[in-house]
Design a protein around this motif. Structure first.
Motif, PDB file in Angstrom:
ATOM      1  N   GLN A 176      56.597 -74.857 -44.305  1.00 49.46           N
ATOM      2  CA  GLN A 176      57.526 -74.399 -43.285  1.00 49.46           C
ATOM      3  C   GLN A 176      58.613 -73.549 -43.949  1.00 49.46           C
ATOM      4  N   LYS A 178      62.260 -70.799 -43.209  1.00 44.46           N
ATOM      5  CA  LYS A 178      63.313 -70.230 -42.372  1.00 44.46           C
ATOM      6  C   LYS A 178      63.543 -68.795 -42.842  1.00 44.46           C
ATOM      7  N   GLY A 195      55.087 -63.998 -41.103  1.00 44.14           N
ATOM      8  CA  GLY A 195      55.283 -65.134 -41.972  1.00 44.14           C
ATOM      9  C   GLY A 195      54.120 -65.505 -42.848  1.00 44.14           C
ATOM     10  N   GLN A 201      55.953 -63.471 -35.623  1.00 39.69           N
ATOM     11  CA  GLN A 201      56.741 -64.658 -35.352  1.00 39.69           C
ATOM     12  C   GLN A 201      58.015 -64.327 -34.578  1.00 39.69           C
ATOM     13  N   ILE A 212      64.340 -67.146 -37.764  1.00 33.22           N
ATOM     14  CA  ILE A 212      63.020 -67.541 -37.279  1.00 33.22           C
ATOM     15  C   ILE A 212      62.525 -68.715 -38.124  1.00 33.22           C
ATOM     16  N   TYR A 213      62.084 -69.781 -37.452  1.00 27.02           N
ATOM     17  CA  TYR A 213      61.446 -70.912 -38.131  1.00 27.02           C
ATOM     18  C   TYR A 213      59.951 -70.846 -37.838  1.00 27.02           C
ATOM     19  N   THR A 214      59.136 -70.941 -38.881  1.00 26.59           N
ATOM     20  CA  THR A 214      57.701 -70.877 -38.664  1.00 26.59           C
ATOM     21  C   THR A 214      56.964 -71.477 -39.848  1.00 26.59           C
ATOM     22  N   GLU A 215      55.643 -71.472 -39.791  1.00 31.31           N
ATOM     23  CA  GLU A 215      54.798 -72.036 -40.849  1.00 31.31           C
ATOM     24  C   GLU A 215      53.869 -70.967 -41.384  1.00 31.31           C
ATOM     25  N   LYS A 216      53.706 -70.945 -42.712  1.00 29.96           N
ATOM     26  CA  LYS A 216      52.758 -70.009 -43.295  1.00 29.96           C
ATOM     27  C   LYS A 216      51.349 -70.570 -43.139  1.00 29.96           C
TER      28      LYS A 216
END
Length: 245
Positions: A176, A178, A195, A201, A212-216
C-alpha cells in the motif's frame, strides 16, 4: 480509537525537480582565452566572448553533455549591436535555444540531442558579447515522455495523448502507498496518477495538492500520464504504508 499508520520515507527522488547537477562548462566566465574553439568572427577578451558580424560558431567539445538529458542554461549578452545568437547543446544545429537579439541575462531548459558539444551560434551576423555561461543538468531520475519538460522546480506538460512522466519500480507488488503531488498552471485536459499497474488511480482536472491511497498490483512504473493535459506538477511524494491499523 485512533487510526495508526507506519510510513516509509519518501521513495520518489527529486520530487520537487530542484536537483541540479555539476557545471558542464569550462571557463564560462571567460577569465582566460582557453577551452573554447572560436570560429571566424569570435574572440575572447576583457572577460567575455565577443562576436563581430559573425554567422559562425564558438564551442566546446567533450563537456559531459549526454543526449536526452535536460539542462538548465544561463548566459548574459552585453554590448549588443546587431543580429542574433542562440545556444545549442549536444550537437550542431539540433537542440537549439531561442534566438536572442538584445542585452540581458537568459535562462532556458534544453533537452540535449547528441553528446558533448556546447556552442553559441551566430545568426544573422551577430555582433555582441557573451559572459557568465552556465550549463547544469536538471530533471534527474525522471523519465520524460513526449510533451513533458523541466522548468524551474517543476515539470510541465504541453498537451497530447498519453504523455508519461515516471520513475520505475519504486515499491514491491502488493504494498500500500500514499502518493501526494501539487498541480499548477492547469488549463485543459486531465492528468492521471498511476500506481504500478498502469490503471489510473486518480483523474486530475484542476490546480491543487492531491493525495491518493492505493495498492501496487503489478510490476510497473509509478508516475503520471497527461491526456490533453496542459499544466505543471511538483512536490511529488510516494510513501509506503508498512502498517495500517
Amino acid at each position: 480509537i485512533e487510526d495508526m499508520q507506519i510510513l516509509s520515507s519518501n521513495l520518489v527522488s527529486n520530487g520537487d525537480f530542484s536537483q541540479i547537477g555539476s557545471e558542464q562548462i569550462t571557463n564560462g566566465d571567460f577569465a582566460t582565452d582557453s577551452a573554447w574553439v572560436k570560429g571566424t568572427g569570435w574572440n575572447i577578451s576583457n572577460g567575455s566572448l565577443n562576436a563581430s558580424s559573425t554567422t559562425n560558431q564558438s564551442y566546446q567539445l567533450n563537456t559531459g553533455i549526454v543526449t536526452n538529458k535536460t539542462y538548465k542554461v544561463t548566459y548574459t549578452i552585453s554590448n549588443y549591436v546587431s543580429g542574433s545568437v542562440r545556444i545549442e547543446l549536444g550537437g550542431f544545429n539540433v537542440s537549439v535555444g531561442a534566438e536572442r537579439s538584445a542585452n540581458g541575462t537568459y535562462t532556458e531548459y534544453i533537452v540535449a540531442l547528441g553528446n558533448d558539444a556546447i556552442l553559441f551560434d551566430g545568426i544573422i551576423s551577430f555582433t555582441g558579447s557573451i559572459d557568465n555561461v552556465s550549463v547544469k543538468e536538471v530533471g534527474q531520475d525522471w523519465t520524460l515522455g513526449t510533451g513533458w519538460s523541466i522548468g524551474e522546480d517543476i515539470a510541465n506538460c504541453s498537451g497530447g495523448a498519453a504523455q508519461v512522466l515516471y520513475q520505475a519500480n519504486l515499491i514491491p507488488i502488493g504494498t500500500q502507498y500514499k502518493l501526494t503531488f501539487t498541480v499548477s498552471n492547469f488549463s485543459q485536459g486531465y492528468l492521471s496518477a498511476y500506481g504500478g499497474d498502469w490503471d489510473a488511480q486518480g483523474v486530475i482536472e484542476a490546480n491543487g495538492t492531491f493525495t491518493i491511497y492505493t495498492e501496487k498490483l503489478a510490476t510497473s512504473n509509478t508516475g503520471f500520464v497527461g491526456n490533453g493535459f496542459v499544466g505543471s506538477i511538483t512536490n511529488i511524494s510516494l510513501i509506503e504504508i508498512t502498517d495500517d491499523t
